[in-house]
Design a protein around this motif. Structure first.
Motif, PDB file in Angstrom:
ATOM      1  N   ASN A  55     -20.430 -87.390 -42.390  1.00 59.69           N
ATOM      2  CA  ASN A  55     -20.097 -85.898 -41.136  1.00 59.69           C
ATOM      3  C   ASN A  55     -20.826 -85.146 -40.660  1.00 59.69           C
ATOM      4  O   ASN A  55     -22.015 -84.961 -40.886  1.00 59.69           O
ATOM      5  CB  ASN A  55     -19.013 -85.772 -42.127  1.00 59.69           C
ATOM      6  CG  ASN A  55     -18.998 -85.263 -42.947  1.00 59.69           C
ATOM      7  OD1 ASN A  55     -19.685 -84.284 -43.345  1.00 59.69           O
ATOM      8  ND2 ASN A  55     -18.322 -84.764 -43.674  1.00 59.69           N
TER       9      ASN A  55
ATOM     10  N   TYR B 146     -19.524 -82.023 -33.239  1.00 59.95           N
ATOM     11  CA  TYR B 146     -19.343 -82.697 -33.640  1.00 59.95           C
ATOM     12  C   TYR B 146     -19.097 -84.182 -33.696  1.00 59.95           C
ATOM     13  O   TYR B 146     -19.971 -85.320 -33.375  1.00 59.95           O
ATOM     14  CB  TYR B 146     -17.477 -83.059 -32.654  1.00 59.95           C
ATOM     15  CG  TYR B 146     -16.921 -82.076 -32.402  1.00 59.95           C
ATOM     16  CD1 TYR B 146     -15.927 -81.591 -32.918  1.00 59.95           C
ATOM     17  CD2 TYR B 146     -16.661 -81.274 -31.230  1.00 59.95           C
ATOM     18  CE1 TYR B 146     -15.201 -80.677 -32.025  1.00 59.95           C
ATOM     19  CE2 TYR B 146     -16.850 -79.912 -30.921  1.00 59.95           C
ATOM     20  CZ  TYR B 146     -15.788 -80.001 -31.578  1.00 59.95           C
ATOM     21  OH  TYR B 146     -14.757 -78.462 -31.012  1.00 59.95           O
TER      22      TYR B 146
ATOM     23  N   THR C  38     -12.923 -86.969 -38.510  1.00 59.53           N
ATOM     24  CA  THR C  38     -12.105 -86.094 -38.925  1.00 59.53           C
ATOM     25  C   THR C  38     -11.972 -85.156 -38.052  1.00 59.53           C
ATOM     26  O   THR C  38     -11.219 -84.865 -37.597  1.00 59.53           O
ATOM     27  CB  THR C  38     -11.983 -85.358 -40.729  1.00 59.53           C
ATOM     28  OG1 THR C  38     -12.032 -87.071 -41.139  1.00 59.53           O
ATOM     29  CG2 THR C  38     -10.521 -84.993 -41.175  1.00 59.53           C
TER      30      THR C  38
ATOM     31  N   GLU D  22     -17.244 -89.495 -51.585  1.00 60.29           N
ATOM     32  CA  GLU D  22     -15.967 -89.275 -51.634  1.00 60.29           C
ATOM     33  C   GLU D  22     -15.949 -89.810 -53.093  1.00 60.29           C
ATOM     34  O   GLU D  22     -16.796 -90.312 -53.703  1.00 60.29           O
ATOM     35  CB  GLU D  22     -15.756 -90.196 -51.051  1.00 60.29           C
ATOM     36  CG  GLU D  22     -14.929 -89.484 -49.477  1.00 60.29           C
ATOM     37  CD  GLU D  22     -13.816 -90.262 -48.604  1.00 60.29           C
ATOM     38  OE1 GLU D  22     -13.378 -91.064 -48.777  1.00 60.29           O
ATOM     39  OE2 GLU D  22     -14.030 -90.177 -47.374  1.00 60.29           O
TER      40      GLU D  22
ATOM     41  N   TYR E 173     -20.264 -92.066 -46.417  1.00 62.92           N
ATOM     42  CA  TYR E 173     -19.643 -91.517 -45.502  1.00 62.92           C
ATOM     43  C   TYR E 173     -20.491 -90.236 -44.393  1.00 62.92           C
ATOM     44  O   TYR E 173     -21.127 -90.130 -45.171  1.00 62.92           O
ATOM     45  CB  TYR E 173     -18.348 -90.709 -45.081  1.00 62.92           C
ATOM     46  CG  TYR E 173     -18.332 -89.704 -45.841  1.00 62.92           C
ATOM     47  CD1 TYR E 173     -18.314 -89.479 -46.569  1.00 62.92           C
ATOM     48  CD2 TYR E 173     -18.107 -88.480 -44.703  1.00 62.92           C
ATOM     49  CE1 TYR E 173     -17.647 -88.513 -47.861  1.00 62.92           C
ATOM     50  CE2 TYR E 173     -17.930 -87.424 -45.984  1.00 62.92           C
ATOM     51  CZ  TYR E 173     -17.651 -87.053 -46.662  1.00 62.92           C
ATOM     52  OH  TYR E 173     -17.891 -85.971 -47.896  1.00 62.92           O
TER      53      TYR E 173
ATOM     54  N   ASN F 293      -9.187 -89.817 -30.799  1.00 65.85           N
ATOM     55  CA  ASN F 293      -9.123 -90.692 -31.070  1.00 65.85           C
ATOM     56  C   ASN F 293     -10.192 -91.685 -30.901  1.00 65.85           C
ATOM     57  O   ASN F 293      -9.352 -92.250 -29.791  1.00 65.85           O
ATOM     58  CB  ASN F 293      -7.618 -91.453 -31.328  1.00 65.85           C
ATOM     59  CG  ASN F 293      -6.887 -90.272 -32.624  1.00 65.85           C
ATOM     60  OD1 ASN F 293      -7.711 -90.811 -33.482  1.00 65.85           O
ATOM     61  ND2 ASN F 293      -5.845 -88.707 -32.550  1.00 65.85           N
TER      62      ASN F 293
ATOM     63  N   ASP G 191     -16.854 -90.025 -40.788  1.00 67.70           N
ATOM     64  CA  ASP G 191     -16.387 -89.364 -41.005  1.00 67.70           C
ATOM     65  C   ASP G 191     -15.796 -88.850 -39.207  1.00 67.70           C
ATOM     66  O   ASP G 191     -16.081 -87.348 -38.918  1.00 67.70           O
ATOM     67  CB  ASP G 191     -16.411 -88.705 -41.761  1.00 67.70           C
ATOM     68  CG  ASP G 191     -15.153 -87.627 -42.039  1.00 67.70           C
ATOM     69  OD1 ASP G 191     -13.605 -88.308 -41.524  1.00 67.70           O
ATOM     70  OD2 ASP G 191     -15.072 -86.572 -42.933  1.00 67.70           O
TER      71      ASP G 191
ATOM     72  N   GLY H 120     -15.734 -94.899 -37.992  1.00 68.91           N
ATOM     73  CA  GLY H 120     -14.663 -94.069 -39.174  1.00 68.91           C
ATOM     74  C   GLY H 120     -14.024 -95.575 -40.042  1.00 68.91           C
ATOM     75  O   GLY H 120     -13.918 -96.430 -41.167  1.00 68.91           O
TER      76      GLY H 120
ATOM     77  N   ASN I  54     -11.068 -85.165 -35.000  1.00 69.41           N
ATOM     78  CA  ASN I  54      -9.323 -85.604 -34.591  1.00 69.41           C
ATOM     79  C   ASN I  54      -9.162 -84.429 -34.261  1.00 69.41           C
ATOM     80  O   ASN I  54      -8.251 -83.893 -33.615  1.00 69.41           O
ATOM     81  CB  ASN I  54      -8.943 -86.687 -36.335  1.00 69.41           C
ATOM     82  CG  ASN I  54      -9.703 -87.560 -36.214  1.00 69.41           C
ATOM     83  OD1 ASN I  54     -10.002 -88.394 -37.424  1.00 69.41           O
ATOM     84  ND2 ASN I  54     -10.595 -88.010 -35.372  1.00 69.41           N
ATOM     85  N   ASN I  55      -9.502 -83.668 -35.455  1.00 74.45           N
ATOM     86  CA  ASN I  55      -8.664 -82.395 -35.903  1.00 74.45           C
ATOM     87  C   ASN I  55      -8.550 -81.193 -34.482  1.00 74.45           C
ATOM     88  O   ASN I  55      -7.882 -80.489 -33.675  1.00 74.45           O
ATOM     89  CB  ASN I  55      -8.542 -81.843 -36.678  1.00 74.45           C
ATOM     90  CG  ASN I  55      -8.141 -82.634 -38.326  1.00 74.45           C
ATOM     91  OD1 ASN I  55      -7.626 -83.559 -37.819  1.00 74.45           O
ATOM     92  ND2 ASN I  55      -8.360 -82.662 -39.171  1.00 74.45           N
TER      93      ASN I  55
END
Ligand code: NAP
Ligand code: F7E
Length: 326
Positions: free
Chosen positions: A146, A253, A302, A138, A144, A311, A300, A258, A305-306
Motif C-alpha cells: 500500500n 493512491y 483501502t 498483516e 500486500y 471500488n 491494498d 486486493g 476506497n475510503n
C-alpha cells in the motif's frame, strides 16, 4: 457541468483510449496527444476521431519544446500523463530510452506546467512495479503493498517510474503544484497490448480456435508462470485517475483489486473456459524470463476506497471473459 479541457498523453494505448472516452462523456475537450508514427496506430481511438471535442495533437514526451508549447497553448484544467515505454521486459533491453521517456519526459511536463500553466492539475501514471520485491505483512501473514510500503524496484522500468514518482512529489511540495500519482497495479482489457502476458494468452487462444484447432498451430511460448499479479480492468482504473483530480488536495493512491493470482492461474482459467488444456499447448521459453523478476504483487486499495470512494467493478473471472469476448 462546466466544460473542462484535459491534455491526455498516450491516447494510442490502452488507458489513453478508455480515459478519453470517459472524459468526452463528461463534457471535456480532450487534447489527445500522440507521437508521430509512420504507420496508423489509432485503432483504439478510431471511434473518437470524428468527435469535435477530441483534438488530435502531435507530441513526443522527450521533446521539451513541444511539451512546453502544448501546455502553453491549451493551459488545460487537467493533464493526464499516460505515455510511457510501458513494457517491463523491453526496459531491460532499452534502459536508456525507458529512462528518457518515463523520467525525463515527466520532468518536461512538470517544468512545462510550472512555467506556463501552474493551475493545471497533473495525473502521473505510477505503477506497482515500483514496489518490486518488497511487500508489507498483516498479522495473519497476508502480504500486500500500500501507500506506506517501501519501494524496491526490480527493473529499469520500475526505477524510471520511481524517479518520476519522486519528481512529482518534489514539484508538489516545492512549487505547490496540484500533481499526484496513481500507483496502479496491473490492469487489462480487450485493448491490452499483445506483448503483455494476459493478452498474449488470450490472443493465442483466439488464433488457435480461428485456425480450426490445427495440429500444426505453433505452441504458446511463455516465461515465468509462478509470478503473482493483482489484475483489474482498465475501465475501472481510468475512473480512479479522474477521481484523483477531482479532489481538493493532491494525494497519491494505490489502485488495485486486493486479490492476487499467478500467471499459471490466469492461463488455466482462460484455457478452461474454452475447454482447452494448457499442458497440451504451452511451452516454457527460458528467453522469456527476465533478468530480475517481481514475484508477488497484491495491492491494498483501502485508502482509495475510503478517500475517493473508488471500488473496482470487474472481477478476475469477469476480466478474462471480457478479454475472450465471451
Ligand atoms: P500502453 O498501452 O503501452 O500505452 C503507452 C502509450 O505511450 C502509447 O500511446 C505510446 O504511443 C505512448 N508513448 C510511448 N512513448 C512516447 C513518447 N516518447 N511520447 C509520446 N507518447 C509516447 O500503456 P497502458 O497500459 O495504456 O498504460 C498507461 C500508463 O500507465 C503508462 O504510463 C504505463 O507505464 C502505466 N501503467 C500501466 C499499467 C497497466 O497495467 N496497464 C499499470 C501501472 C502503470 P505509441 O502507440 O506511439 O507507442
Ligand atoms: O508480465 C510473466 C512476466 O508483461 C506479467 C505493465 O503494464 O504491469 C505490467 O507489467 C508477468 C511477469 O506485465 C510471459 O515475467 C510469463 O511476471 O504482462 P506483463 P508486468 O511486467 O507485470 C505493470 C503494473 C506496469 O506498470 C507495466 O507497464 O507475466 N510472463 N510469460 C510473461 N510476460 C510477458 N510479457 N510475456 C510472456 O510471455
Amino acid at each position: 457541468m462546466t466544460k473542462k479541457t484535459a491534455i491526455v498523453t498516450g491516447i494510442t494505448g490502452q488507458d489513453g483510449s478508455y480515459l478519453s472516452e470517459l472524459l468526452l462523456q463528461s463534457n471535456y475537450t480532450v487534447i489527445a496527444c500522440r507521437r508521430r508514427s509512420s504507420t496508423n496506430n489509432l485503432e483504439r481511438v478510431t471511434h473518437l476521431l470524428d468527435d469535435p471535442n477530441f483534438i488530435l495533437t502531435e507530441f513526443d514526451l522527450t521533446d521539451p519544446s513541444g511539451v512546453y508549447q502544448t501546455i502553453q497553448k491549451y493551459q488545460p484544467d487537467e493533464f493526464y500523463n499516460l505515455a510511457a515505454q510501458s513494457h517491463v521486459g523491453t526496459s531491460f533491453k532499452q534502459p536508456s530510452t525507458t529512462f528518457e521517456i518515463n523520467t525525463v519526459g515527466v520532468t518536461n511536463i512538470l517544468e512545462g506546467i510550472r512555467h506556463y500553466s501552474p493551475h493545471t492539475k497533473l495525473y502521473q501514471a505510477s505503477t506497482s512495479e515500483m514496489f518490486g520485491r518488497n511487500y508489507s505483512t498483516e498479522t495473519d501473514g497476508k502480504r500486500y503493498q500500500n501507500e506506506k510500503t517501501e519501494m524496491l524496484p526490480q527493473s529499469p522500468y520500475g526505477i524510471a517510474k520511481l524517479a518520476a514518482h519522486n519528481m512529482v512529489e518534489i514539484y508538489r511540495s516545492g512549487y505547490n503544484l496540484f500533481a499526484c500519482c496513481g500507483i496502479l497495479f496491473n490492469h487489462e482489457s480487450p485493448r491490452r497490448g499483445e506483448n503483455f502476458v494476459t493478452q498474449k494468452i488470450v490472443k493465442w487462444i483466439k488464433d488457435y480456435i480461428a485456425s480450426g484447432k490445427s495440429p500444426d498451430f505453433p505452441k504458446l511460448k511463455l516465461g515465468n508462470l509462478a509470478a503473482h499479479r493483482d489484475w483489474g480492468h482498465a475501465k475501472d482504473y481510468v475512473r480512479a485517475m479522474w477521481m484523483m483530480l477531482q479532489q481538493e488536495t493532491p494525494k497519491d493512491y494505490v489502485i488495485a483489486t486486493g486479490e492476487t493470482h499467478s500467471v499459471q492461474e490466469f492461463l488455466d482459467l482462460a484455457f478452461k473456459s474454452v475447454q482447452l488444456n494448457p499442458e497440451d499447448h504451452v511451452e516454457i521459453d527460458p528467453d522469456l524470463f527476465r533478468p530480475a523478476e517481481v514475484e508477488y504483487l497484491c495491492g491494498d486499495p483501502t485508502f482509495a476506497n475510503n478517500d475517493l470512494g473508488w471500488n473496482p467493478q470487474v472481477s478476475f473471472e469477469g476480466l478474462i471473459q471480457d478479454m475472450l469476448g465471451s
